[in-house]
Enzyme design. Structure first.
Site, PDB file in Angstrom:
ATOM      1  N   GLU A 150       0.920  -1.207   0.204  1.00 58.02           N
ATOM      2  CA  GLU A 150      -0.012  -0.030   0.105  1.00 58.02           C
ATOM      3  C   GLU A 150       0.947   1.277   0.070  1.00 58.02           C
ATOM      4  O   GLU A 150       1.581   1.298   0.985  1.00 58.02           O
ATOM      5  CB  GLU A 150      -0.966  -0.086   1.267  1.00 58.02           C
ATOM      6  CG  GLU A 150      -2.069   1.096   1.239  1.00 58.02           C
ATOM      7  CD  GLU A 150      -2.875   0.731   2.374  1.00 58.02           C
ATOM      8  OE1 GLU A 150      -4.154   0.618   2.082  1.00 58.02           O
ATOM      9  OE2 GLU A 150      -2.413   0.764   3.607  1.00 58.02           O
ATOM     10  N   SER A 348       3.480  10.261   7.672  1.00 55.87           N
ATOM     11  CA  SER A 348       4.168   9.298   6.961  1.00 55.87           C
ATOM     12  C   SER A 348       3.257   7.985   6.993  1.00 55.87           C
ATOM     13  O   SER A 348       2.323   7.824   7.886  1.00 55.87           O
ATOM     14  CB  SER A 348       5.465   9.427   7.532  1.00 55.87           C
ATOM     15  OG  SER A 348       5.488   8.930   8.845  1.00 55.87           O
ATOM     16  N   LYS A 349       3.932   7.152   6.256  1.00 57.28           N
ATOM     17  CA  LYS A 349       3.195   5.674   6.035  1.00 57.28           C
ATOM     18  C   LYS A 349       3.229   4.903   7.285  1.00 57.28           C
ATOM     19  O   LYS A 349       2.307   4.316   7.666  1.00 57.28           O
ATOM     20  CB  LYS A 349       3.738   5.166   4.816  1.00 57.28           C
ATOM     21  CG  LYS A 349       2.913   4.074   4.676  1.00 57.28           C
ATOM     22  CD  LYS A 349       1.523   4.189   3.913  1.00 57.28           C
ATOM     23  CE  LYS A 349       0.747   2.815   3.827  1.00 57.28           C
ATOM     24  NZ  LYS A 349      -0.842   3.040   4.018  1.00 57.28           N
ATOM     25  N   VAL A 350       4.387   5.092   8.016  1.00 59.88           N
ATOM     26  CA  VAL A 350       4.358   4.096   9.176  1.00 59.88           C
ATOM     27  C   VAL A 350       4.625   5.079  10.327  1.00 59.88           C
ATOM     28  O   VAL A 350       5.337   6.157  10.319  1.00 59.88           O
ATOM     29  CB  VAL A 350       5.857   3.391   8.965  1.00 59.88           C
ATOM     30  CG1 VAL A 350       6.038   2.665  10.317  1.00 59.88           C
ATOM     31  CG2 VAL A 350       5.468   2.308   7.713  1.00 59.88           C
TER      32      VAL A 350
END
Lengths: 354, 354
Positions: A150, A348-350
């Site tokens: 993703e 942010s993605k994580v």
């Protein structure tokens, strides 16, 4: 859609559109792991379920509260991770089944809950896309999300994959064949929801492009959907969106709704339709702008903006399809406002929370 | 304050100012019932706690999740009342301790949870101002709130009385004398918070009178405080206010904060101060307007608007005092906007949700 606008959120649109296929893949490729885990859960006979999750995954946890509560009579608690991390004084989890839900499997506080749960002898399960992640390693069992990577920061296909995984586990625990049939009808309903709304959300977004405040309302199984759509609107558009249960809405927040206020109602057919009718009336009295996600003609007819669900499904699986028009609306609002939802400001993605 | 403005919210202001006295009364008059109940709870040794509540009382439930989790190692679940009412498929509550929290004791869905819990053999407790209410009759035990009548629609003194009652029960269960001493320090801290902010909130409210959006942030014990202050702002002013845990805030909502956005941070001294520092930095980078409720000089010094807590108390009891400046700010915002917080649009004192 102008070319400039449609260049925004390209990753996100692709991932939103992949969802029916991802859910189909989850239903086929994820089934064996779910059936095996359900055997183990029956053997261990947990006294209840505890869910550790943040953000979008926490909304999957809200869905779990209703699915396992209504279909399996299991009490579900949403963990307070800070008891495990900040305060280092975790509650007793003896005899419980503990899920850690995280698309990346890398949120340290969720890993900390699973570590503690396992050391207390609880049955631990990771639900994650990353089967080699710290979360998957911390848990005794892992249910993998078959979504592929993703890339957009705002989670979409991992959310619906989490929902269907939880629904599959509930069906396996119940051992009722009808539930699997009801689940199998979901991908077609998602496809129909995509097709019916992909273009029309552009006009709706144009109408609400200057709105800085939304409320989203759902109840029961779709309380999770209201939360998730609110989160998507906030992540992608920087407008404010606050989710409510229609029950809680009357204890205070109803005061804020007035003329032209956008109220997004998640109202697939089901038990909460009495509540839905009361809210539709409230919006009419206050001349608020009702945005309805529904398969119900009367509800859609009274809405200022319609996000139809052309193929109805059973209420317990409806959140997997009902979130889709909300994701599309959030994307269209972002484009109408000239914001790139693939790169939200400061996210942010994580996210590694303590 | 103009005379016209101070004529608004007269009941509410009286009730906000009564709180130190109400908490003192609860500590003295409520002690015997709490000690007796704690004996019964020890005897029954519940596997966990379930809380049924709506609105403000649900925020008291959020506090309970941290207090009983951190101090008594009891896992606390917030019930989904619709499983008991709409879906008529309640989870198993066997072996649990179930609290119904409602100032009026008249919300039918909360009564339904207690009825079901009692029929399943759970230990049931009502926490209510009305000892002859349906909720008090449904439960095996009742802890009365010694607040006297609450006339303003927005609950204030019943909220802090609920918090102190839960804190007292936690202290009695733990059997630690130091906790009672820490509790005894709370009324003075509430008085100091009232005195320090009663006049200064008027200027702060004037500055933010046109703000239609707020976020309120707290973590751990004060996650409940962030929720409750957001609810007060919404009920009284019709502005939108959304509560977050500082941990969840980085999973999406951080995107909405930009220049001039009002961010109310509930930050008494305690374990979350690392998170607090990160949020103060975020607000500075984005040039957001930080409104800080704190006893911590550094946090107050960096805030655009200061709501000081002159007398620090232990973190576990800090929510009882830290909510007070938030209540005062909500009242002052209502007055600055010319809204009468004693009569919010479309709300009534007793909300009967199904």
């Amino acid at each position: 859609v102008s070319d400039a606008a449609s260049a925004l959120g390209v990753e996100l649109e692709r991932e939103v559109r992949e969802q029916p296929e991802c859910v189909e893949r989850q239903l086929s490729q994820g089934r064996d792991a779910v059936e095996a885990l359900s055997q183990e859960i029956r053997r261990r006979a947990p006294i209840g379920i505890v869910i550790a999750a943040r953000g979008t995954s926490d909304n999957a946890g809200r869905y779990a509260q209703y699915v396992f509560g209504a279909n399996n009579r299991l009490l579900v608690s949403l963990a307070a991770p800070s008891l495990f991390t900040l305060y280092r004084s975790p509650p007793s989890l003896k005899g419980t089944l503990v899920f850690g839900i995280s698309q990346s499997g890398r949120s340290p506080d969720i890993v900390a809950v699973l570590d503690e749960a396992r050391s207390q002898g609880a049955l631990t399960v990771a639900i994650t896309r990353e089967v080699a992640s710290p979360l998957a390693r911390a848990a005794e069992h892992c249910l993998a999300l078959h979504t592929g990577e993703e890339r957009a920061v705002a989670a979409t296909k991992t959310y619906t994959a989490q929902l269907v995984t939880l629904a599959m586990l509930s069906a396996a625990l119940e051992g009722a064949g009808a539930r699997w049939q009801e689940l199998a009808e979901v991908p077609a309903a998602m496809r129909a929801a995509l097709e019916a709304n992909l273009e029309s959300v552009v006009q709706i977004a144009a109408r609400f492009r200057n709105a800085e405040r939304f409320v989203t309302i759902g109840r029961g199984f779709n309380f999770a959907t209201a939360h998730e759509i609110a989160l998507k609107i906030q992540e992608m558009t920087y407008a404010m969106a606050e989710p409510y249960s229609s029950a809680d809405f009357w204890h205070g927040p109803a005061a804020i709704v007035d003329r032209g206020f956008p109220v997004l109602l998640v109202a697939p057919s089901g038990e909460p339709l009495g509540d839905v009718a009361d809210l539709v009336d409230l919006c009419a009295r206050r001349r608020a702008d009702l945005i309805a996600i529904s398969d119900h003609g009367d509800v859609l007819a009274r809405a200022a903006a319609r996000l139809p669900l052309p193929i109805p499904v059973r209420e317990w699986v409806s959140p997997i399809a009902a979130v889709v028009p909300g994701q599309l609306l959030a994307l269209a609002l972002a484009r109408a406002r000239g914001v790139d939802p693939d790169q939200p400001r400061g996210l942010s993605k994580v996210t590694e929370t303590r």
